[in-house]
Design an enzyme around this catalytic site. Structure first.
Site, mmCIF file in Angstrom:
data_model
loop_
_atom_site.group_PDB
_atom_site.id
_atom_site.type_symbol
_atom_site.label_atom_id
_atom_site.label_comp_id
_atom_site.label_asym_id
_atom_site.label_seq_id
_atom_site.Cartn_x
_atom_site.Cartn_y
_atom_site.Cartn_z
ATOM 1 N NE ARG A 1 4.396 -8.064 11.375
ATOM 2 C CZ ARG A 1 3.966 -7.154 10.495
ATOM 3 N NH1 ARG A 1 2.975 -7.399 9.689
ATOM 4 N NH2 ARG A 1 4.546 -5.966 10.448
ATOM 5 C CD GLU B 1 -2.740 1.140 2.527
ATOM 6 O OE1 GLU B 1 -2.716 0.182 3.330
ATOM 7 O OE2 GLU B 1 -3.417 2.161 2.705
ATOM 8 C CE LYS C 1 3.306 0.135 4.593
ATOM 9 N NZ LYS C 1 2.579 0.041 3.334
HETATM 10 P P1 ATP Z 1 2.680 -1.893 7.680
HETATM 11 O O1 ATP Z 1 1.971 -2.335 8.910
HETATM 12 O O2 ATP Z 1 4.121 -1.628 7.885
HETATM 13 O O3 ATP Z 1 1.973 -0.784 6.968
HETATM 14 P P2 ATP Z 1 1.493 -3.587 5.808
HETATM 15 O O4 ATP Z 1 1.388 -5.056 5.825
HETATM 16 O O5 ATP Z 1 0.247 -2.823 6.041
HETATM 17 O O6 ATP Z 1 2.659 -3.168 6.755
HETATM 18 P P3 ATP Z 1 1.662 -3.373 3.019
HETATM 19 O O7 ATP Z 1 2.122 -2.244 2.205
HETATM 20 O O8 ATP Z 1 0.230 -3.741 2.978
HETATM 21 O O9 ATP Z 1 2.110 -3.076 4.485
HETATM 22 O O10 ATP Z 1 2.547 -4.657 2.757
HETATM 23 C C1 ATP Z 1 2.878 -5.155 1.493
HETATM 24 C C2 ATP Z 1 3.278 -6.598 1.637
HETATM 25 O O11 ATP Z 1 4.398 -6.707 2.515
HETATM 26 C C3 ATP Z 1 2.161 -7.420 2.228
HETATM 27 O O12 ATP Z 1 2.004 -8.581 1.448
HETATM 28 C C4 ATP Z 1 2.626 -7.739 3.609
HETATM 29 O O13 ATP Z 1 2.171 -9.004 3.987
HETATM 30 C C5 ATP Z 1 4.137 -7.687 3.483
HETATM 31 N N1 ATP Z 1 4.737 -7.299 4.757
HETATM 32 C C6 ATP Z 1 4.507 -6.172 5.462
HETATM 33 N N2 ATP Z 1 5.188 -6.171 6.628
HETATM 34 C C7 ATP Z 1 5.873 -7.351 6.661
HETATM 35 C C8 ATP Z 1 6.748 -7.965 7.606
HETATM 36 N N3 ATP Z 1 7.072 -7.372 8.754
HETATM 37 N N4 ATP Z 1 7.268 -9.167 7.300
HETATM 38 C C9 ATP Z 1 6.959 -9.765 6.139
HETATM 39 N N5 ATP Z 1 6.143 -9.251 5.214
HETATM 40 C C10 ATP Z 1 5.587 -8.060 5.462
HETATM 41 MG MG MG Z 2 -1.445 -2.967 4.806
#
Ligand code: ATP
Ligand code: MG
Length: 591
Positions: A294, A54, A304
């Site tokens: 994760r 995102e 983020k």
């Molecule tokens: P954040 O909480 O940091 O915003 P998010 O999962 O909302 O993380 P996205 O931009 O939706 O962020 O993530 C893109 C991809 O990266 C998703 O498929 C998510 O599963 C993966 N991802 C995000 N954080 C991690 C992590 N700590 N370890 C492994 N994969 C991750």
């Molecule tokens: Mg997300």
């Protein structure tokens, strides 16, 4: 210079098996995704994965794990007969938090990590927002089939009436609206006549389902907001659970890999796709969702939202602050794409949540840089050393890299006045101190070798009025120079580094340490700001050997006896050299 002899793209695939590879292997063996073609009739690869960020912030090391996994699988399976590719897809359905700046930085970060989305000359860069029209049409199909309805309860009532683990949900009073009424209302929602929150569109599944996710999830809401790509074209936006599975299906994704928090959403993923298949809107075989653990990294935040807080409240100097676990931060700190890939290979993928120690990331960097980084001498805490019986200039040299004589040698002059490391001298040596100390009583001063130079013997020292040592004196032995036959006649236990005071390059050195003092600053409801390490950045002036004036921004060095440093990508210049500590030679945090 750093030798990037092995670009990440061509490095050998890491053939370490894991549960995902086993699933993919079995799908390939059973031809589950065989014989599919795209809309132009071109045969599709057997394995299509995607990385779906995102664009609401900069990518961090957790995303790197997902990138290495998804792009790595595609790369490895592409070497096999069925082929493989990975899409970069922006999951940009939330207009209020998303920005073009983030889109650009994400593209840069994925590329920098060594991956791309080009397969057989075709770009596979997608935006969920490109599917808004199709998603809308699919929603209408579900309404027509009585599988979705417009709910006009308030957000609070919807939330409350969903129930919880011990309480069944209460059906909305609007649940039994007719398809025609729902369709008319949904079209009015789209036309913009309603205010934010007045209505939502929900799937009609089961308000007493044990899995709360399936209790009539909301799939569209009204948001009068500007979208970074579609502008003001839309005032209703689809939610993740509806968008993600359909985007996967439209892109012919085979294995949709996400983190464990989405495990409960998997039945919903399948429900939506199956309903659309029944309706003839999608074709089998459908994509499948798989979950992996994760990355949780100690002493770092991998959210983020929390990283954004550090940036906006100015606890760090930006997303690319070298202490940040963002890809841009790690890059500026001196991390290489290969070191991050190596880290991801080492931690592997599993289905059990765990914490990975920061030292594993740091060790991956050492292991990557050791064979690549050229060596240099830097005196970080300078103390003057005067060789009383020396005059003139003696040329000394050392290999750029101890295992690569072919990389040539660095030349540096030895003169009467040198800078040495203050810690290499003790006026009152403790037991076991083998470096420089003065004569005490009848015992002569210690003898050490000036690395790549001569053996010297300490003859005395001077202090300032407050008792701090300002200058150390020594005599040198003219027949003891390294690399000459006489060198062997001197056996010394200490070997210290130095630079000629007259020839040294003065540089700004930024000594970075972990950003937090707590190993899990982001867990529970901890206030991460209160756990910031007050000593995570120290700026010092250091003296470097003359060859370092050729350093280029982003070039990595091993400063002998200290650690790995990088010439800062942004601030370094020949007239104002700036080096960042990437990682020390040894783990300073080991207990
Ligand atoms: P954040 O909480 O940091 O915003 P998010 O999962 O909302 O993380 P996205 O931009 O939706 O962020 O993530 C893109 C991809 O990266 C998703 O498929 C998510 O599963 C993966 N991802 C995000 N954080 C991690 C992590 N700590 N370890 C492994 N994969 C991750
Ligand atoms: Mg997300």
């Amino acid at each position: 210079m750093t030798k990037d002899l092995t670009p990440p793209k061509t490095s050998a695939p890491a053939e370490v098996s894991n549960f995902l590879r086993q699933i993919i292997d079995s799908d390939c063996a059973s031809d589950h995704y065989a014989n599919r073609t795209d809309f132009q009739g071109v045969t599709l690869p057997l394995v299509i994965t995607r990385f779906p960020p995102e664009p609401n912030g900069y990518l961090h090391v957790g995303h790197a794990k997902s990138i290495c996994l998804n792009f790595g699988l595609a790369r490895d399976y592409d070497l096999m007969s069925g082929g493989g590719r990975c899409h970069l897809r922006f999951d940009d359905t939330n207009p209020s938090k998303e920005e073009t700046e983030y889109v650009e930085s994400i593209i840069d970060s994925v590329r920098w990590l060594g991956f791309d989305w080009i397969h057989q000359a075709k770009e596979n860069l997608y935006y969920a927002s490109n599917y808004f029209t199709q998603l809308y049409q699919f929603a209408e199909i579900l309404i027509q089939r009585n599988k979705a309805y417009v709910d006009s309860q308030s957000a609070e009532d919807i939330q409350k009436n969903r129930g919880n683990f011990s309480q069944l949900g209460i059906p909305s009073p609007f649940r039994e609206r007719s398809s025609d009424e729902n369709l008319a209302l949904f079209r009015q929602m789209k036309s913009g006549i309603f205010k934010d929150g007045e209505h939502v569109l929900r799937l009609k599944i089961d308000m007493s389902h044990p899995n709360i996710v399936l209790r009539d999830p909301v799939i569209y809401r009204i948001r009068h907001a500007h979208h970074h790509r579609t502008g003001n074209e839309w005032c209703i936006y689809p939610l993740y659970d509806f968008t993600h599975c359909i985007s996967d299906a439209l892109e012919n994704i085979t294995h949709s890999i996400c983190t464990l928090e989405f495990e409960n959403n998997r039945p919903l993923y399948d429900w939506v796709l199956n309903e659309l298949k029944e309706a003839g809107a999608l074709k089998a075989p459908l994509p499948k969702q798989y979950e992996f653990a994760r990355l949780n990294l100690t002493y770092a935040l991998t959210s983020k939202r929390k990283l954004l807080q550090l940036v906006s409240e100015r606890h760090v100097e930006g997303w690319d602050d070298p202490r940040m676990p963002t890809i841009v931060g790690l890059r500026r700190r001196g991390y290489t794409p290969q070191s991050i890939q190596l880290f991801c290979e080492r931690i592997g993928v599993s289905k059990a949540d765990s914490w990975i120690d920061m030292s594993i990331l740091e060790q991956a960097l050492r292991d990557d840089l050791d064979p690549k980084a050229i060596r240099a001498i830097a005196v970080l805490k300078p103390l003057k050393l005067i060789l009383e019986n020396f005059s003139g200039i003696e040329s000394c040299s050392a290999p750029r890299h101890p295992h690569h004589e072919d990389w040539g040698r660095r030349e540096f002059p030895l003169t009467q006045e040198l800078w040495i490391e203050a810690d290499d001298f003790m006026a009152n040596p403790v037991k076991g101190f083998f470096r420089l100390y003065p004569p005490i009583g009848d015992t002569p001063g210690s003898r050490v070798r000036l690395r790549y130079g001569f053996v010297i013997e300490c003859t005395g020292f001077e202090t300032n009025p407050s008792g701090e040592v300002t200058t150390v004196f020594a005599k040198y032995f003219a027949d003891s120079k390294s690399g000459t036959p006489g060198a062997d006649n001197y056996k010394v236990k200490g070997n210290i580094h130095w630079v000629s005071a007259e020839h040294a390059i003065l540089a700004e050195v930024r000594l970075y340490d972990r950003l937090f003092t707590d190993p899990q600053p982001g867990s529970g409801d901890k206030d991460c700001v209160a756990l910031l390490n007050p000593d995570s950045k120290k700026i010092i002036s250091a003296y470097l050997e003359p060859s370092s004036k050729e350093a280029l921004p982003d070039q990595k060095f091993q400063f002998e006896r200290h650690g790995y440093f990088v010439a800062d990508r942004i601030d370094h210049s020949a007239t104002h050299p700036v080096f960042n500590l990437a990682v020390g030679l040894k783990d300073q945090w080991k207990k």
